[in-house]
Design a protein around this motif. Structure first.
Motif, PDB file in Angstrom:
ATOM      1  N   ARG A 177       6.129  -5.910   6.125  1.00 22.87           N
ATOM      2  CA  ARG A 177       5.094  -6.906   6.422  1.00 22.87           C
ATOM      3  C   ARG A 177       4.383  -6.626   7.743  1.00 22.87           C
ATOM      4  NH1 ARG A 177       9.615 -10.304   5.054  1.00 22.87           N
ATOM      5  NH2 ARG A 177       9.396 -11.260   2.984  1.00 22.87           N
ATOM      6  N   ASN A 178       5.088  -5.907   8.630  1.00 18.39           N
ATOM      7  CA  ASN A 178       4.561  -5.685   9.982  1.00 18.39           C
ATOM      8  C   ASN A 178       3.961  -4.296  10.178  1.00 18.39           C
ATOM      9  OD1 ASN A 178       5.762  -8.224  10.550  1.00 18.39           O
ATOM     10  ND2 ASN A 178       7.712  -7.211  10.987  1.00 18.39           N
ATOM     11  N   MET A 179       3.716  -3.577   9.112  1.00 22.24           N
ATOM     12  CA  MET A 179       3.354  -2.176   9.238  1.00 22.24           C
ATOM     13  C   MET A 179       1.921  -1.934   9.691  1.00 22.24           C
ATOM     14  SD  MET A 179       5.613   0.159   8.936  1.00 22.24           S
ATOM     15  CE  MET A 179       6.650  -0.892   9.937  1.00 22.24           C
ATOM     16  N   ALA A 180       1.026  -2.874   9.462  1.00 22.19           N
ATOM     17  CA  ALA A 180      -0.375  -2.619   9.797  1.00 22.19           C
ATOM     18  C   ALA A 180      -0.552  -2.235  11.266  1.00 22.19           C
ATOM     19  CB  ALA A 180      -1.223  -3.837   9.440  1.00 22.19           C
ATOM     20  N   ASN A 239      -1.093   1.818  12.931  1.00 21.18           N
ATOM     21  CA  ASN A 239      -2.446   1.968  13.462  1.00 21.18           C
ATOM     22  C   ASN A 239      -2.603   3.332  14.145  1.00 21.18           C
ATOM     23  OD1 ASN A 239      -5.082   1.262  14.230  1.00 21.18           O
ATOM     24  ND2 ASN A 239      -4.357   0.557  16.231  1.00 21.18           N
ATOM     25  N   GLY A 240      -3.605   4.076  13.723  1.00 27.34           N
ATOM     26  CA  GLY A 240      -3.852   5.388  14.312  1.00 27.34           C
ATOM     27  C   GLY A 240      -3.143   6.516  13.587  1.00 27.34           C
ATOM     28  N   SER A 241      -2.441   6.212  12.498  1.00 26.88           N
ATOM     29  CA  SER A 241      -1.746   7.252  11.723  1.00 26.88           C
ATOM     30  C   SER A 241      -1.974   6.992  10.243  1.00 26.88           C
ATOM     31  CB  SER A 241      -0.244   7.233  12.051  1.00 26.88           C
ATOM     32  OG  SER A 241       0.443   8.209  11.298  1.00 26.88           O
ATOM     33  N   GLU A 256      -4.308  -3.190   2.234  1.00 21.14           N
ATOM     34  CA  GLU A 256      -5.138  -3.083   3.434  1.00 21.14           C
ATOM     35  C   GLU A 256      -4.832  -1.824   4.241  1.00 21.14           C
ATOM     36  OE1 GLU A 256      -7.628  -5.141   3.904  1.00 21.14           O
ATOM     37  OE2 GLU A 256      -7.006  -6.086   2.021  1.00 21.14           O
ATOM     38  N   LEU A 257      -3.800  -1.090   3.850  1.00 20.48           N
ATOM     39  CA  LEU A 257      -3.418   0.112   4.585  1.00 20.48           C
ATOM     40  C   LEU A 257      -4.090   1.337   3.997  1.00 20.48           C
ATOM     41  CD1 LEU A 257       0.455  -0.408   4.964  1.00 20.48           C
ATOM     42  CD2 LEU A 257      -1.286  -0.713   6.733  1.00 20.48           C
ATOM     43  N   PRO A 258      -4.582   2.235   4.824  1.00 17.84           N
ATOM     44  CA  PRO A 258      -5.111   3.497   4.308  1.00 17.84           C
ATOM     45  C   PRO A 258      -4.006   4.491   3.967  1.00 17.84           C
ATOM     46  CG  PRO A 258      -5.300   3.461   6.686  1.00 17.84           C
ATOM     47  CD  PRO A 258      -4.778   2.100   6.286  1.00 17.84           C
ATOM     48  N   ASN A 259      -2.768   4.183   4.345  1.00 16.52           N
ATOM     49  CA  ASN A 259      -1.653   5.125   4.179  1.00 16.52           C
ATOM     50  C   ASN A 259      -1.151   5.190   2.739  1.00 16.52           C
ATOM     51  OD1 ASN A 259      -1.663   3.685   6.843  1.00 16.52           O
ATOM     52  ND2 ASN A 259      -0.350   5.404   7.359  1.00 16.52           N
ATOM     53  N   PRO A 260      -0.669   6.358   2.316  1.00 16.55           N
ATOM     54  CA  PRO A 260       0.044   6.439   1.035  1.00 16.55           C
ATOM     55  C   PRO A 260       1.314   5.586   1.114  1.00 16.55           C
ATOM     56  CG  PRO A 260      -0.500   8.629   1.877  1.00 16.55           C
ATOM     57  CD  PRO A 260      -0.770   7.672   2.979  1.00 16.55           C
ATOM     58  N   VAL A 261       1.607   4.794   0.076  1.00 16.89           N
ATOM     59  CA  VAL A 261       2.770   3.902   0.081  1.00 16.89           C
ATOM     60  C   VAL A 261       3.535   4.073  -1.224  1.00 16.89           C
ATOM     61  CG1 VAL A 261       3.596   1.533   0.382  1.00 16.89           C
ATOM     62  CG2 VAL A 261       1.456   2.254   1.467  1.00 16.89           C
ATOM     63  N   TYR A 262       4.867   4.170  -1.105  1.00 19.49           N
ATOM     64  CA  TYR A 262       5.731   4.356  -2.282  1.00 19.49           C
ATOM     65  C   TYR A 262       6.937   3.442  -2.185  1.00 19.49           C
ATOM     66  CZ  TYR A 262       3.072   8.710  -2.023  1.00 19.49           C
ATOM     67  OH  TYR A 262       2.071   9.623  -1.904  1.00 19.49           O
ATOM     68  N   LEU A 263       7.714   3.409  -3.259  1.00 21.69           N
ATOM     69  CA  LEU A 263       8.964   2.663  -3.302  1.00 21.69           C
ATOM     70  C   LEU A 263      10.111   3.659  -3.402  1.00 21.69           C
ATOM     71  CD1 LEU A 263       9.855  -0.315  -3.300  1.00 21.69           C
ATOM     72  CD2 LEU A 263       9.919  -0.209  -5.798  1.00 21.69           C
ATOM     73  N   SER A 294      -6.965   0.483  -9.476  1.00 15.17           N
ATOM     74  CA  SER A 294      -8.429   0.472  -9.456  1.00 15.17           C
ATOM     75  C   SER A 294      -8.996  -0.577  -8.517  1.00 15.17           C
ATOM     76  CB  SER A 294      -8.959   0.224 -10.871  1.00 15.17           C
ATOM     77  OG  SER A 294      -8.444  -1.004 -11.369  1.00 15.17           O
ATOM     78  N   ASP A 295      -8.198  -1.599  -8.152  1.00 15.24           N
ATOM     79  CA  ASP A 295      -8.725  -2.645  -7.287  1.00 15.24           C
ATOM     80  C   ASP A 295      -8.436  -2.397  -5.807  1.00 15.24           C
ATOM     81  OD1 ASP A 295      -6.005  -3.044  -7.411  1.00 15.24           O
ATOM     82  OD2 ASP A 295      -6.148  -5.233  -7.391  1.00 15.24           O
ATOM     83  N   MET A 296      -8.014  -1.163  -5.466  1.00 15.14           N
ATOM     84  CA  MET A 296      -7.767  -0.828  -4.068  1.00 15.14           C
ATOM     85  C   MET A 296      -9.075  -0.913  -3.266  1.00 15.14           C
ATOM     86  SD  MET A 296      -4.636  -0.022  -3.326  1.00 15.14           S
ATOM     87  CE  MET A 296      -3.124   0.710  -3.951  1.00 15.14           C
ATOM     88  N   SER A 297      -8.923  -1.194  -1.998  1.00 13.23           N
ATOM     89  CA  SER A 297     -10.107  -1.192  -1.141  1.00 13.23           C
ATOM     90  C   SER A 297     -10.642   0.232  -1.008  1.00 13.23           C
ATOM     91  CB  SER A 297      -9.747  -1.730   0.250  1.00 13.23           C
ATOM     92  OG  SER A 297      -8.850  -0.825   0.885  1.00 13.23           O
ATOM     93  N   GLU A 298     -11.879   0.349  -0.562  1.00  8.36           N
ATOM     94  CA  GLU A 298     -12.475   1.658  -0.378  1.00  8.36           C
ATOM     95  C   GLU A 298     -11.668   2.497   0.619  1.00  8.36           C
ATOM     96  OE1 GLU A 298     -15.011   3.293  -1.777  1.00  8.36           O
ATOM     97  OE2 GLU A 298     -15.069   1.657  -3.228  1.00  8.36           O
ATOM     98  N   THR A 299     -11.126   1.848   1.633  1.00  6.66           N
ATOM     99  CA  THR A 299     -10.328   2.563   2.643  1.00  6.66           C
ATOM    100  C   THR A 299      -9.149   3.259   2.008  1.00  6.66           C
ATOM    101  OG1 THR A 299     -10.946   0.942   4.322  1.00  6.66           O
ATOM    102  CG2 THR A 299      -9.013   2.310   4.782  1.00  6.66           C
ATOM    103  N   ARG A 300      -8.471   2.553   1.125  1.00  7.11           N
ATOM    104  CA  ARG A 300      -7.272   3.127   0.502  1.00  7.11           C
ATOM    105  C   ARG A 300      -7.642   4.228  -0.493  1.00  7.11           C
ATOM    106  NH1 ARG A 300      -2.041   1.583  -1.152  1.00  7.11           N
ATOM    107  NH2 ARG A 300      -1.030   3.551  -1.685  1.00  7.11           N
TER     108      ARG A 300
END
Length: 478
Positions: A244-247, A251-253, A274-281, A419-425
């Motif tokens: 939950r606190n990752m944003a 930041n900057g990576s 909201e994160l531009p980072n690749p995220v996995y489980l 498909s509903d990801m933000s443009e940033t992601r």
């Protein structure tokens, strides 16, 4: 003179062997020839007892090497051999055992029993498996979507995914179609824990020199701590609370891959989008481990991608009395003695290389750790012995423990994200590590991929060795 006396005596007739005697001699000769021939063409097959005895001898020799390694590198620990598989790691008498187990109402013990055979089999297996949850795993695993997917989604309101559409919606934001990373993808990796002992030695440049760096939870990476923990950021394994606190942490990576350790739910998914980072489980679910915590999972994650895993900040020093972090005040945490003993065992099995303040002036000499060839022989011996114990064939190979097989088209499904990801992601740097073309991988990774025939291996549950899910990648037209 009588007639008889006047007749000259005749010599006795020559001895003529009987037909039976001749046949007997011929039979003996034939058997002798066959015996000589068989000694060249059909060697005697050793009995199972002889085979097992050979494996026991190999493992007993390996145990001695592990014992010597602990004596040399154990920072006060000693190893007492029980038999060819079992040993006990002991802390020196008088070690400060201050960790109190409220559940069992005892202080942390000063000795720990381990099965080296089981441990080496488990961790060598991790060098071939995938530790990121994928869509193909859920598709191939029996009832993967109904039963297993539900365990990875918090706040579902049900123990099973009766509504598969809902479960797919909750997981799809971090579910790649197939493994995003390859075994042997990196030559050297650093797994950086959060121990306060990191402030005793300036490991920063050494950590940054690795091909990839793995970090845990909210650990800060900035100029303030750079000389201690480095600045390189590639992978970060987090519990769901930290997710939950990752944003602000990330930041900057923007290309630091984020792997959530346990569960996902709507709140985390909102952050992920909201994160531009690749995220996995994280996929590797291994219970009853000799050490606990996110750091242990980070080692599993790194071992599935890296040839050499260097471990920093896991507090392996004698005299450790409280749980500290390099960026915050001391707090309650995991059992320090148990973890330190287990990490020492892993080092002497060639799984990881430990770096600590007590070795700050060390020479990079790993000759007292068993060689790759010794580890390979011990692994083969432990494997054959285990198979004999359960009455199975002892054929070696990467697929000998496959419990479930499945086949998927290598081109099916989205890479990751929805498909509903933000443009940033959608425009983020997924290509830095993820799904690299085979020709762009290092030679060792390409060779491993060829040896595996392109098959992906996944753990199913727990510590069981014969519970792999194995997935072939074949075009449906083929």
């Amino acid at each position: 003179m009588s007639r008889a006396s006047s007749t000259p005596q005749q010599p006795p007739p020559p001895h003529r062997p009987t037909v039976a005697l001749l046949l007997g001699l011929a039979l003996v000769f034939c058997l002798s020839v066959l015996s000589i021939q068989s000694s060249f063409t059909a060697p005697r097959v050793p009995s199972r007892l002889e085979v097992d005895a050979e494996q026991v001898r190999e493992l007993s020799g390996f145990q001695s090497r592990v014992q010597q390694c602990v004596a040399s590198r154990g920072l006060g620990l000693t190893a007492d051999i029980v038999d060819h598989c079992k040993l006990v790691l002991k802390f020196p008498t008088g070690t400060n055992s201050t960790w109190y187990n409220a559940q069992f109402k005892i202080f942390e013990p000063l000795e720990y029993r381990y099965d080296v055979c089981e441990t080496i089999l488990l961790w060598e297996q991790y060098r071939n498996v995938t530790t990121v949850l994928t869509r193909e795993y859920l598709d191939v695993r029996p009832d993967g979507w109904l039963d297993y997917a539900a365990k990875r989604i918090a706040q579902l309101g049900a123990k099973k995914c009766y509504n598969r559409t809902l479960c797919e919606e909750l997981l799809s934001v971090l579910l790649p179609a197939k493994p995003p990373f390859h075994p042997r993808q990196f030559a050297t990796c650093a797994v950086v824990g959060n121990s306060g002992d990191l402030l005793k030695t300036e490991f920063g440049r050494e950590i940054d020199a690795h091909d990839a760096v793995f970090r845990d939870n909210e650990a800060p990476v900035n100029k303030k701590y750079a000389k201690y923990v480095g600045l390189k950021r590639d992978f970060r394994l987090v519990v769901r609370g930290a997710a939950r606190n990752m944003a602000p942490i990330l930041n900057g990576s923007s290309d630091e891959a984020l792997i959530i350790k346990s569960l996902t739910h709507k709140e985390i998914n909102a952050v992920i989008k909201e994160l531009p980072n690749p995220v996995y489980l994280f996929q590797g679910i291994v219970l009853r481990r000799g050490a606990k915590g996110t750091g242990m999972k980070s080692i599993e994650l790194a071992l599935s991608m890296c040839d050499i895993v260097d471990v920093y900040g896991f507090t392996v020093d004698p005299g450790y009395t409280e749980w500290t972090r390099y960026f915050s005040a001391p707090r309650k945490g995991h059992n320090p003695l148990q973890g330190r003993a287990y990490y020492q065992l892993l080092e002497c099995l060639g799984v990881v290389r430990l770096h600590s303040p007590m070795r700050a002036q060390r020479v990079e000499d790993w000759s007292d750790v068993p060689s790759k060839e010794e580890i390979k022989r011990a692994h083969a011996a432990a494997f054959r012995l285990k198979k004999h114990e359960i009455g199975q064939a002892d054929e070696l190979g990467p697929f000998s423990n496959c419990k479930v097989w499945g086949t998927v088209d290598p081109d099916y499904g989205p890479v990751s994200g929805t498909s509903d990801m933000s443009e940033t992601r959608r425009n983020s740097n997924y290509s830095k590590w993820e799904l690299l073309p085979l020709e762009k991988l290092r030679n060792e990774a390409q060779e491993h991929h060829a040896q595996m025939g392109g098959v992906s291996l996944y753990k199913m549950d727990g510590n069981k060795l014969d519970d792999l899910v194995c997935v072939r990648h074949e075009h449906s037209s083929g």
